[in-house]
Motif scaffolding. Sequence first.
Motif, PDB file in Angstrom:
ATOM      1  N   GLN A 559      32.801  37.290  30.487  1.00 25.33           N
ATOM      2  CA  GLN A 559      31.985  37.867  31.537  1.00 25.33           C
ATOM      3  C   GLN A 559      32.612  39.351  31.761  1.00 25.33           C
ATOM      4  OE1 GLN A 559      29.923  36.126  33.429  1.00 25.33           O
ATOM      5  NE2 GLN A 559      30.613  34.702  31.783  1.00 25.33           N
ATOM      6  N   VAL A 560      33.584  39.892  30.829  1.00 24.32           N
ATOM      7  CA  VAL A 560      34.219  41.093  31.008  1.00 24.32           C
ATOM      8  C   VAL A 560      34.285  41.747  29.508  1.00 24.32           C
ATOM      9  CG1 VAL A 560      35.377  40.811  33.326  1.00 24.32           C
ATOM     10  CG2 VAL A 560      36.447  40.364  31.081  1.00 24.32           C
ATOM     11  N   SER A 561      34.783  43.142  29.518  1.00 24.25           N
ATOM     12  CA  SER A 561      35.072  43.784  28.325  1.00 24.25           C
ATOM     13  C   SER A 561      36.515  43.287  27.661  1.00 24.25           C
ATOM     14  CB  SER A 561      35.232  45.348  28.359  1.00 24.25           C
ATOM     15  OG  SER A 561      36.075  45.580  29.284  1.00 24.25           O
ATOM     16  N   HIS A 562      36.613  43.468  26.542  1.00 19.92           N
ATOM     17  CA  HIS A 562      38.135  43.277  25.914  1.00 19.92           C
ATOM     18  C   HIS A 562      39.046  43.734  26.718  1.00 19.92           C
ATOM     19  CE1 HIS A 562      41.002  42.094  22.994  1.00 19.92           C
ATOM     20  NE2 HIS A 562      41.291  43.273  23.049  1.00 19.92           N
ATOM     21  N   ALA A 563      39.032  44.846  27.117  1.00 23.28           N
ATOM     22  CA  ALA A 563      39.990  45.702  27.785  1.00 23.28           C
ATOM     23  C   ALA A 563      40.327  45.166  29.209  1.00 23.28           C
ATOM     24  CB  ALA A 563      39.716  47.149  28.107  1.00 23.28           C
ATOM     25  N   GLU A 564      39.283  44.468  29.922  1.00 23.20           N
ATOM     26  CA  GLU A 564      39.548  43.683  31.183  1.00 23.20           C
ATOM     27  C   GLU A 564      39.929  42.312  31.248  1.00 23.20           C
ATOM     28  OE1 GLU A 564      36.189  45.522  33.908  1.00 23.20           O
ATOM     29  OE2 GLU A 564      35.465  45.094  32.031  1.00 23.20           O
ATOM     30  N   SER A 565      40.109  41.750  29.896  1.00 20.78           N
ATOM     31  CA  SER A 565      39.916  40.247  29.739  1.00 20.78           C
ATOM     32  C   SER A 565      41.398  39.832  29.903  1.00 20.78           C
ATOM     33  CB  SER A 565      39.550  39.907  28.414  1.00 20.78           C
ATOM     34  OG  SER A 565      40.466  40.445  27.227  1.00 20.78           O
ATOM     35  N   ILE A 566      41.613  38.433  30.338  1.00 18.26           N
ATOM     36  CA  ILE A 566      42.932  38.033  30.276  1.00 18.26           C
ATOM     37  C   ILE A 566      43.531  37.653  29.066  1.00 18.26           C
ATOM     38  CG2 ILE A 566      44.133  35.859  31.546  1.00 18.26           C
ATOM     39  CD1 ILE A 566      41.650  35.653  33.587  1.00 18.26           C
ATOM     40  N   ARG A 567      44.474  38.298  28.892  1.00 17.49           N
ATOM     41  CA  ARG A 567      45.407  38.216  27.651  1.00 17.49           C
ATOM     42  C   ARG A 567      46.013  37.053  27.533  1.00 17.49           C
ATOM     43  NH1 ARG A 567      45.191  43.287  25.134  1.00 17.49           N
ATOM     44  NH2 ARG A 567      43.453  44.182  26.088  1.00 17.49           N
ATOM     45  N   THR A 568      46.789  36.631  28.492  1.00 19.36           N
ATOM     46  CA  THR A 568      47.846  35.449  28.589  1.00 19.36           C
ATOM     47  C   THR A 568      47.773  34.841  30.012  1.00 19.36           C
ATOM     48  OG1 THR A 568      50.118  34.575  28.052  1.00 19.36           O
ATOM     49  CG2 THR A 568      49.779  36.812  29.290  1.00 19.36           C
ATOM     50  N   PHE A 569      48.368  33.635  30.146  1.00 17.97           N
ATOM     51  CA  PHE A 569      48.375  33.050  31.430  1.00 17.97           C
ATOM     52  C   PHE A 569      49.670  32.023  31.589  1.00 17.97           C
ATOM     53  CE2 PHE A 569      46.053  30.442  28.723  1.00 17.97           C
ATOM     54  CZ  PHE A 569      46.435  28.889  28.877  1.00 17.97           C
ATOM     55  N   ARG A 570      49.510  31.752  32.522  1.00 19.05           N
ATOM     56  CA  ARG A 570      50.810  30.548  32.984  1.00 19.05           C
ATOM     57  C   ARG A 570      50.219  29.458  34.050  1.00 19.05           C
ATOM     58  NH1 ARG A 570      57.198  31.277  33.308  1.00 19.05           N
ATOM     59  NH2 ARG A 570      56.712  31.866  31.217  1.00 19.05           N
ATOM     60  N   ILE A 571      50.598  28.598  33.478  1.00 18.49           N
ATOM     61  CA  ILE A 571      49.979  27.248  34.658  1.00 18.49           C
ATOM     62  C   ILE A 571      51.365  26.948  35.457  1.00 18.49           C
ATOM     63  CG2 ILE A 571      49.290  24.768  34.774  1.00 18.49           C
ATOM     64  CD1 ILE A 571      48.446  25.038  31.809  1.00 18.49           C
TER      65      ILE A 571
END
Length: 608
Positions: A559-571
Motif C-alpha cells: 500500500q506504500v512506497s519502499h521508503a515507507e514500508s515496514i522493514r522489520t517487526f516483533r510479535i
Amino acid sequence: MREITVPASATVPHVGGLADAVFEHAAETPELPVLARRTADGGWRDVTAAEFRDEVLALAKGLLAAGIRFGDRIAIICRTRYEWTLFDFAVWTVGAQSVPLYPTSSAEQVRWALHDAKVSACLVEHEDHAMTVGSVIDRLPELRHLWQLDAGALADLVAAGARVDDVAVDRHRLALTPDATATVIYTSGTTGRPKGCVITHANLMAECDNIVARYAQVFRNRPGEPAATLLFLPLAHVFGRMVQVAAIRGRVKLGHQPELSAAALLPVLRSFRPTFVLAVPYIFEKVFAAARRRAEAEGKAGPFDKAVEVAVRYAEAQEAKAFGTGPGPGPALRVQHQMFEKLVYGKVRETLGGRVRHAMSGGSGMERRLGLFFAGAGITVYEGYGLTESTAAATANPPERTRFGTVGKPISGTSVRIAEDGEIWVRGGQVFSGYLGDPRATAAVLRDGWLATGDLGSLDGDGYLTITGRKKEVLVTSGGKTVSPVVLEERVRAHPLVSQCIVVGNDRPYVAALVTLDPEAVTHWLLMCGKNRMRSDELVRDPDLEAEIRRAVVAANTQVSHAESIRTFRILAAQFTEEHGLLTPSLKLRRKAIEHAYAFEVDALYHG
C-alpha cells in the motif's frame, strides 16, 4: 476537490430540548414499542412510548426532589443499560446536563472529570464504581449525591419524587432552548489530559435528525417490519450516545447490551434480532473471523474462501454500476452468488440476528475488502467518520452510492474542507460549542465556524473522504521520510491472527512494527496446524507463526512506497489493553504509552 457542502435534510427546532421527543411520541403513538428490556429468562419485553414517558417523568420528579436544578451537571458511570437511557432523558427533562464516564475509568480520571465539570451528583452502576468515587470524594466538595444503580437508586428517586407536581417538571422542560448544554463528554485522551466537549441539545438534534432523515431506508427497513437496533457501544462514547438519541427521536425500538465482547454480544444479537446495527469495525472483523474459523473447522475453508471472493466481486460490480462505470454483476456471477446465499451468506446474516440488511461503522477505519464482503453477503456497511467534537458522524457513505474504503461524503447539513496541509476541517450544526472552561484549547480547533479535526485526509472528485492519518501521529524517519502509520496498521490488522499493530520509526532509520495476536484466532490456528498449545513466549518465536505475520506485513507494504514500508517487526506475547493504559476506552492506541512500555522491544527492532 478541496471542499464540499451537503444541504440539510432536517431543520433543528427553534425551541425545546431532547426530552420533548419522549413526551411528543407518547402523545402521538402511546402504544408504539420504543424500547425493549431484557427479562430474567434472557428474552425481551417491549416498552411503549407511554410507558417510557411515565418512567422518565417519575424519575425527573425524583431528581427535582433531590435538589437537582436547571443547569446542574450529573455524572453517569455505567455500562450500556436501559437505565442509562432512562436517566439521560430524565436529566434532560429537568434541564440538567449529563457527564458520561467510562466504567473502566481510574480514580484519578473520575476525580478530574467530576472536579473539572463541577458535578453535583453522580450515578454509578455498582459498588466497585461507588468505591472508585468514594476514594476521591474528599477532593470533590461540590458533589452532593452519590447514587448506586444496583442498590435501588432509581426506585428511591422515584419514591422521593412521588409528591412533586408534574407541572414542576413541565416548567423545567419547557424552559429549555436548543442552545442549552445537553452533555459534557470527555475525550478519551490518547495524549494529555481529557478535555470536556460541550455538546448542546441543538448539536445532537442536528446530528441525529439529519442522519435519520437521510438514511430513512436504513432506519425504516422493510415495509411492515418495525425498525429495531441493539445498542452495545459504550454510552460514554459519543457514537453510542448518538445512536441512543437517534433511536429515540427516530422512533426506532432500542435494546441495550452491556458487554461488547463477541462471545457475549453474538447470542444477544440473535435473540434481539435488530433490523440494523451501528458498530465499530472490530465487531464486523469478529463476525467474519468467527465465520471463517467455523468453516475451516468443518473442513469447508475452500468453499468459504470462494464465497468470499464471489461476494467481493459481486459488491464491486454493484458499486461500479452505482457510479456509472460498469453494468453490474453478470449472469455467471449472479448464479455463483445465488449458490452461496444459503451455504454462506445467510449464515453470516444469522450471526447478527437474521434481519440486518444495513449497518453503520465508525470509530476507526474498515478495510475495503471487508466492507465489500459484507455488502456481497447482503449487509451493506456504511462507513463514516467523526469525532467527539462533531457529535459523532461528520461524514458517511450514502445508501445509494457507497464507495467502500472511504468514509463517505458529508452528512446532511455539513461541509468538509481539506486545508493546505491536508487537515480535515468540518462545519455544521453538530460541531460542538467548545471545551469546558478551556478557551485556549477551543480557539485552537474552532476557526471561523470550522472545526480543525487534527486528522489528515483527501476528497476525491465525487466528494468522498479518505482518512490518511492524524497530524500528531505522522512519523518522520531520521532520513526525513514522512509516514502516516494508519494505513499500514490497518492493513496488518486485516490478518486474522493479528489483534493490534503499532508502527514505529520516529527519528529512526526505517519503519518497524510491534504486533499482538488474537487469542481465539491463535487457538484455532494451532488446532488446524496440528500444533500443541504453547506458552506465549514460545508461540511468538514459532517460525510458522512468524511466516504468517510476515505475510500480513508484506501485504501492508504493497500500500506504500519502499521508503515507507515496514522493514522489520516483533510479535509480542501480551495484548495492548485499556487496563494497562495502552488503549483508550474506545480501543485507540496510546502510542506514547506503548512505546514507553515496550521501549526495550522497540530498541531491539533497530539494534537487535
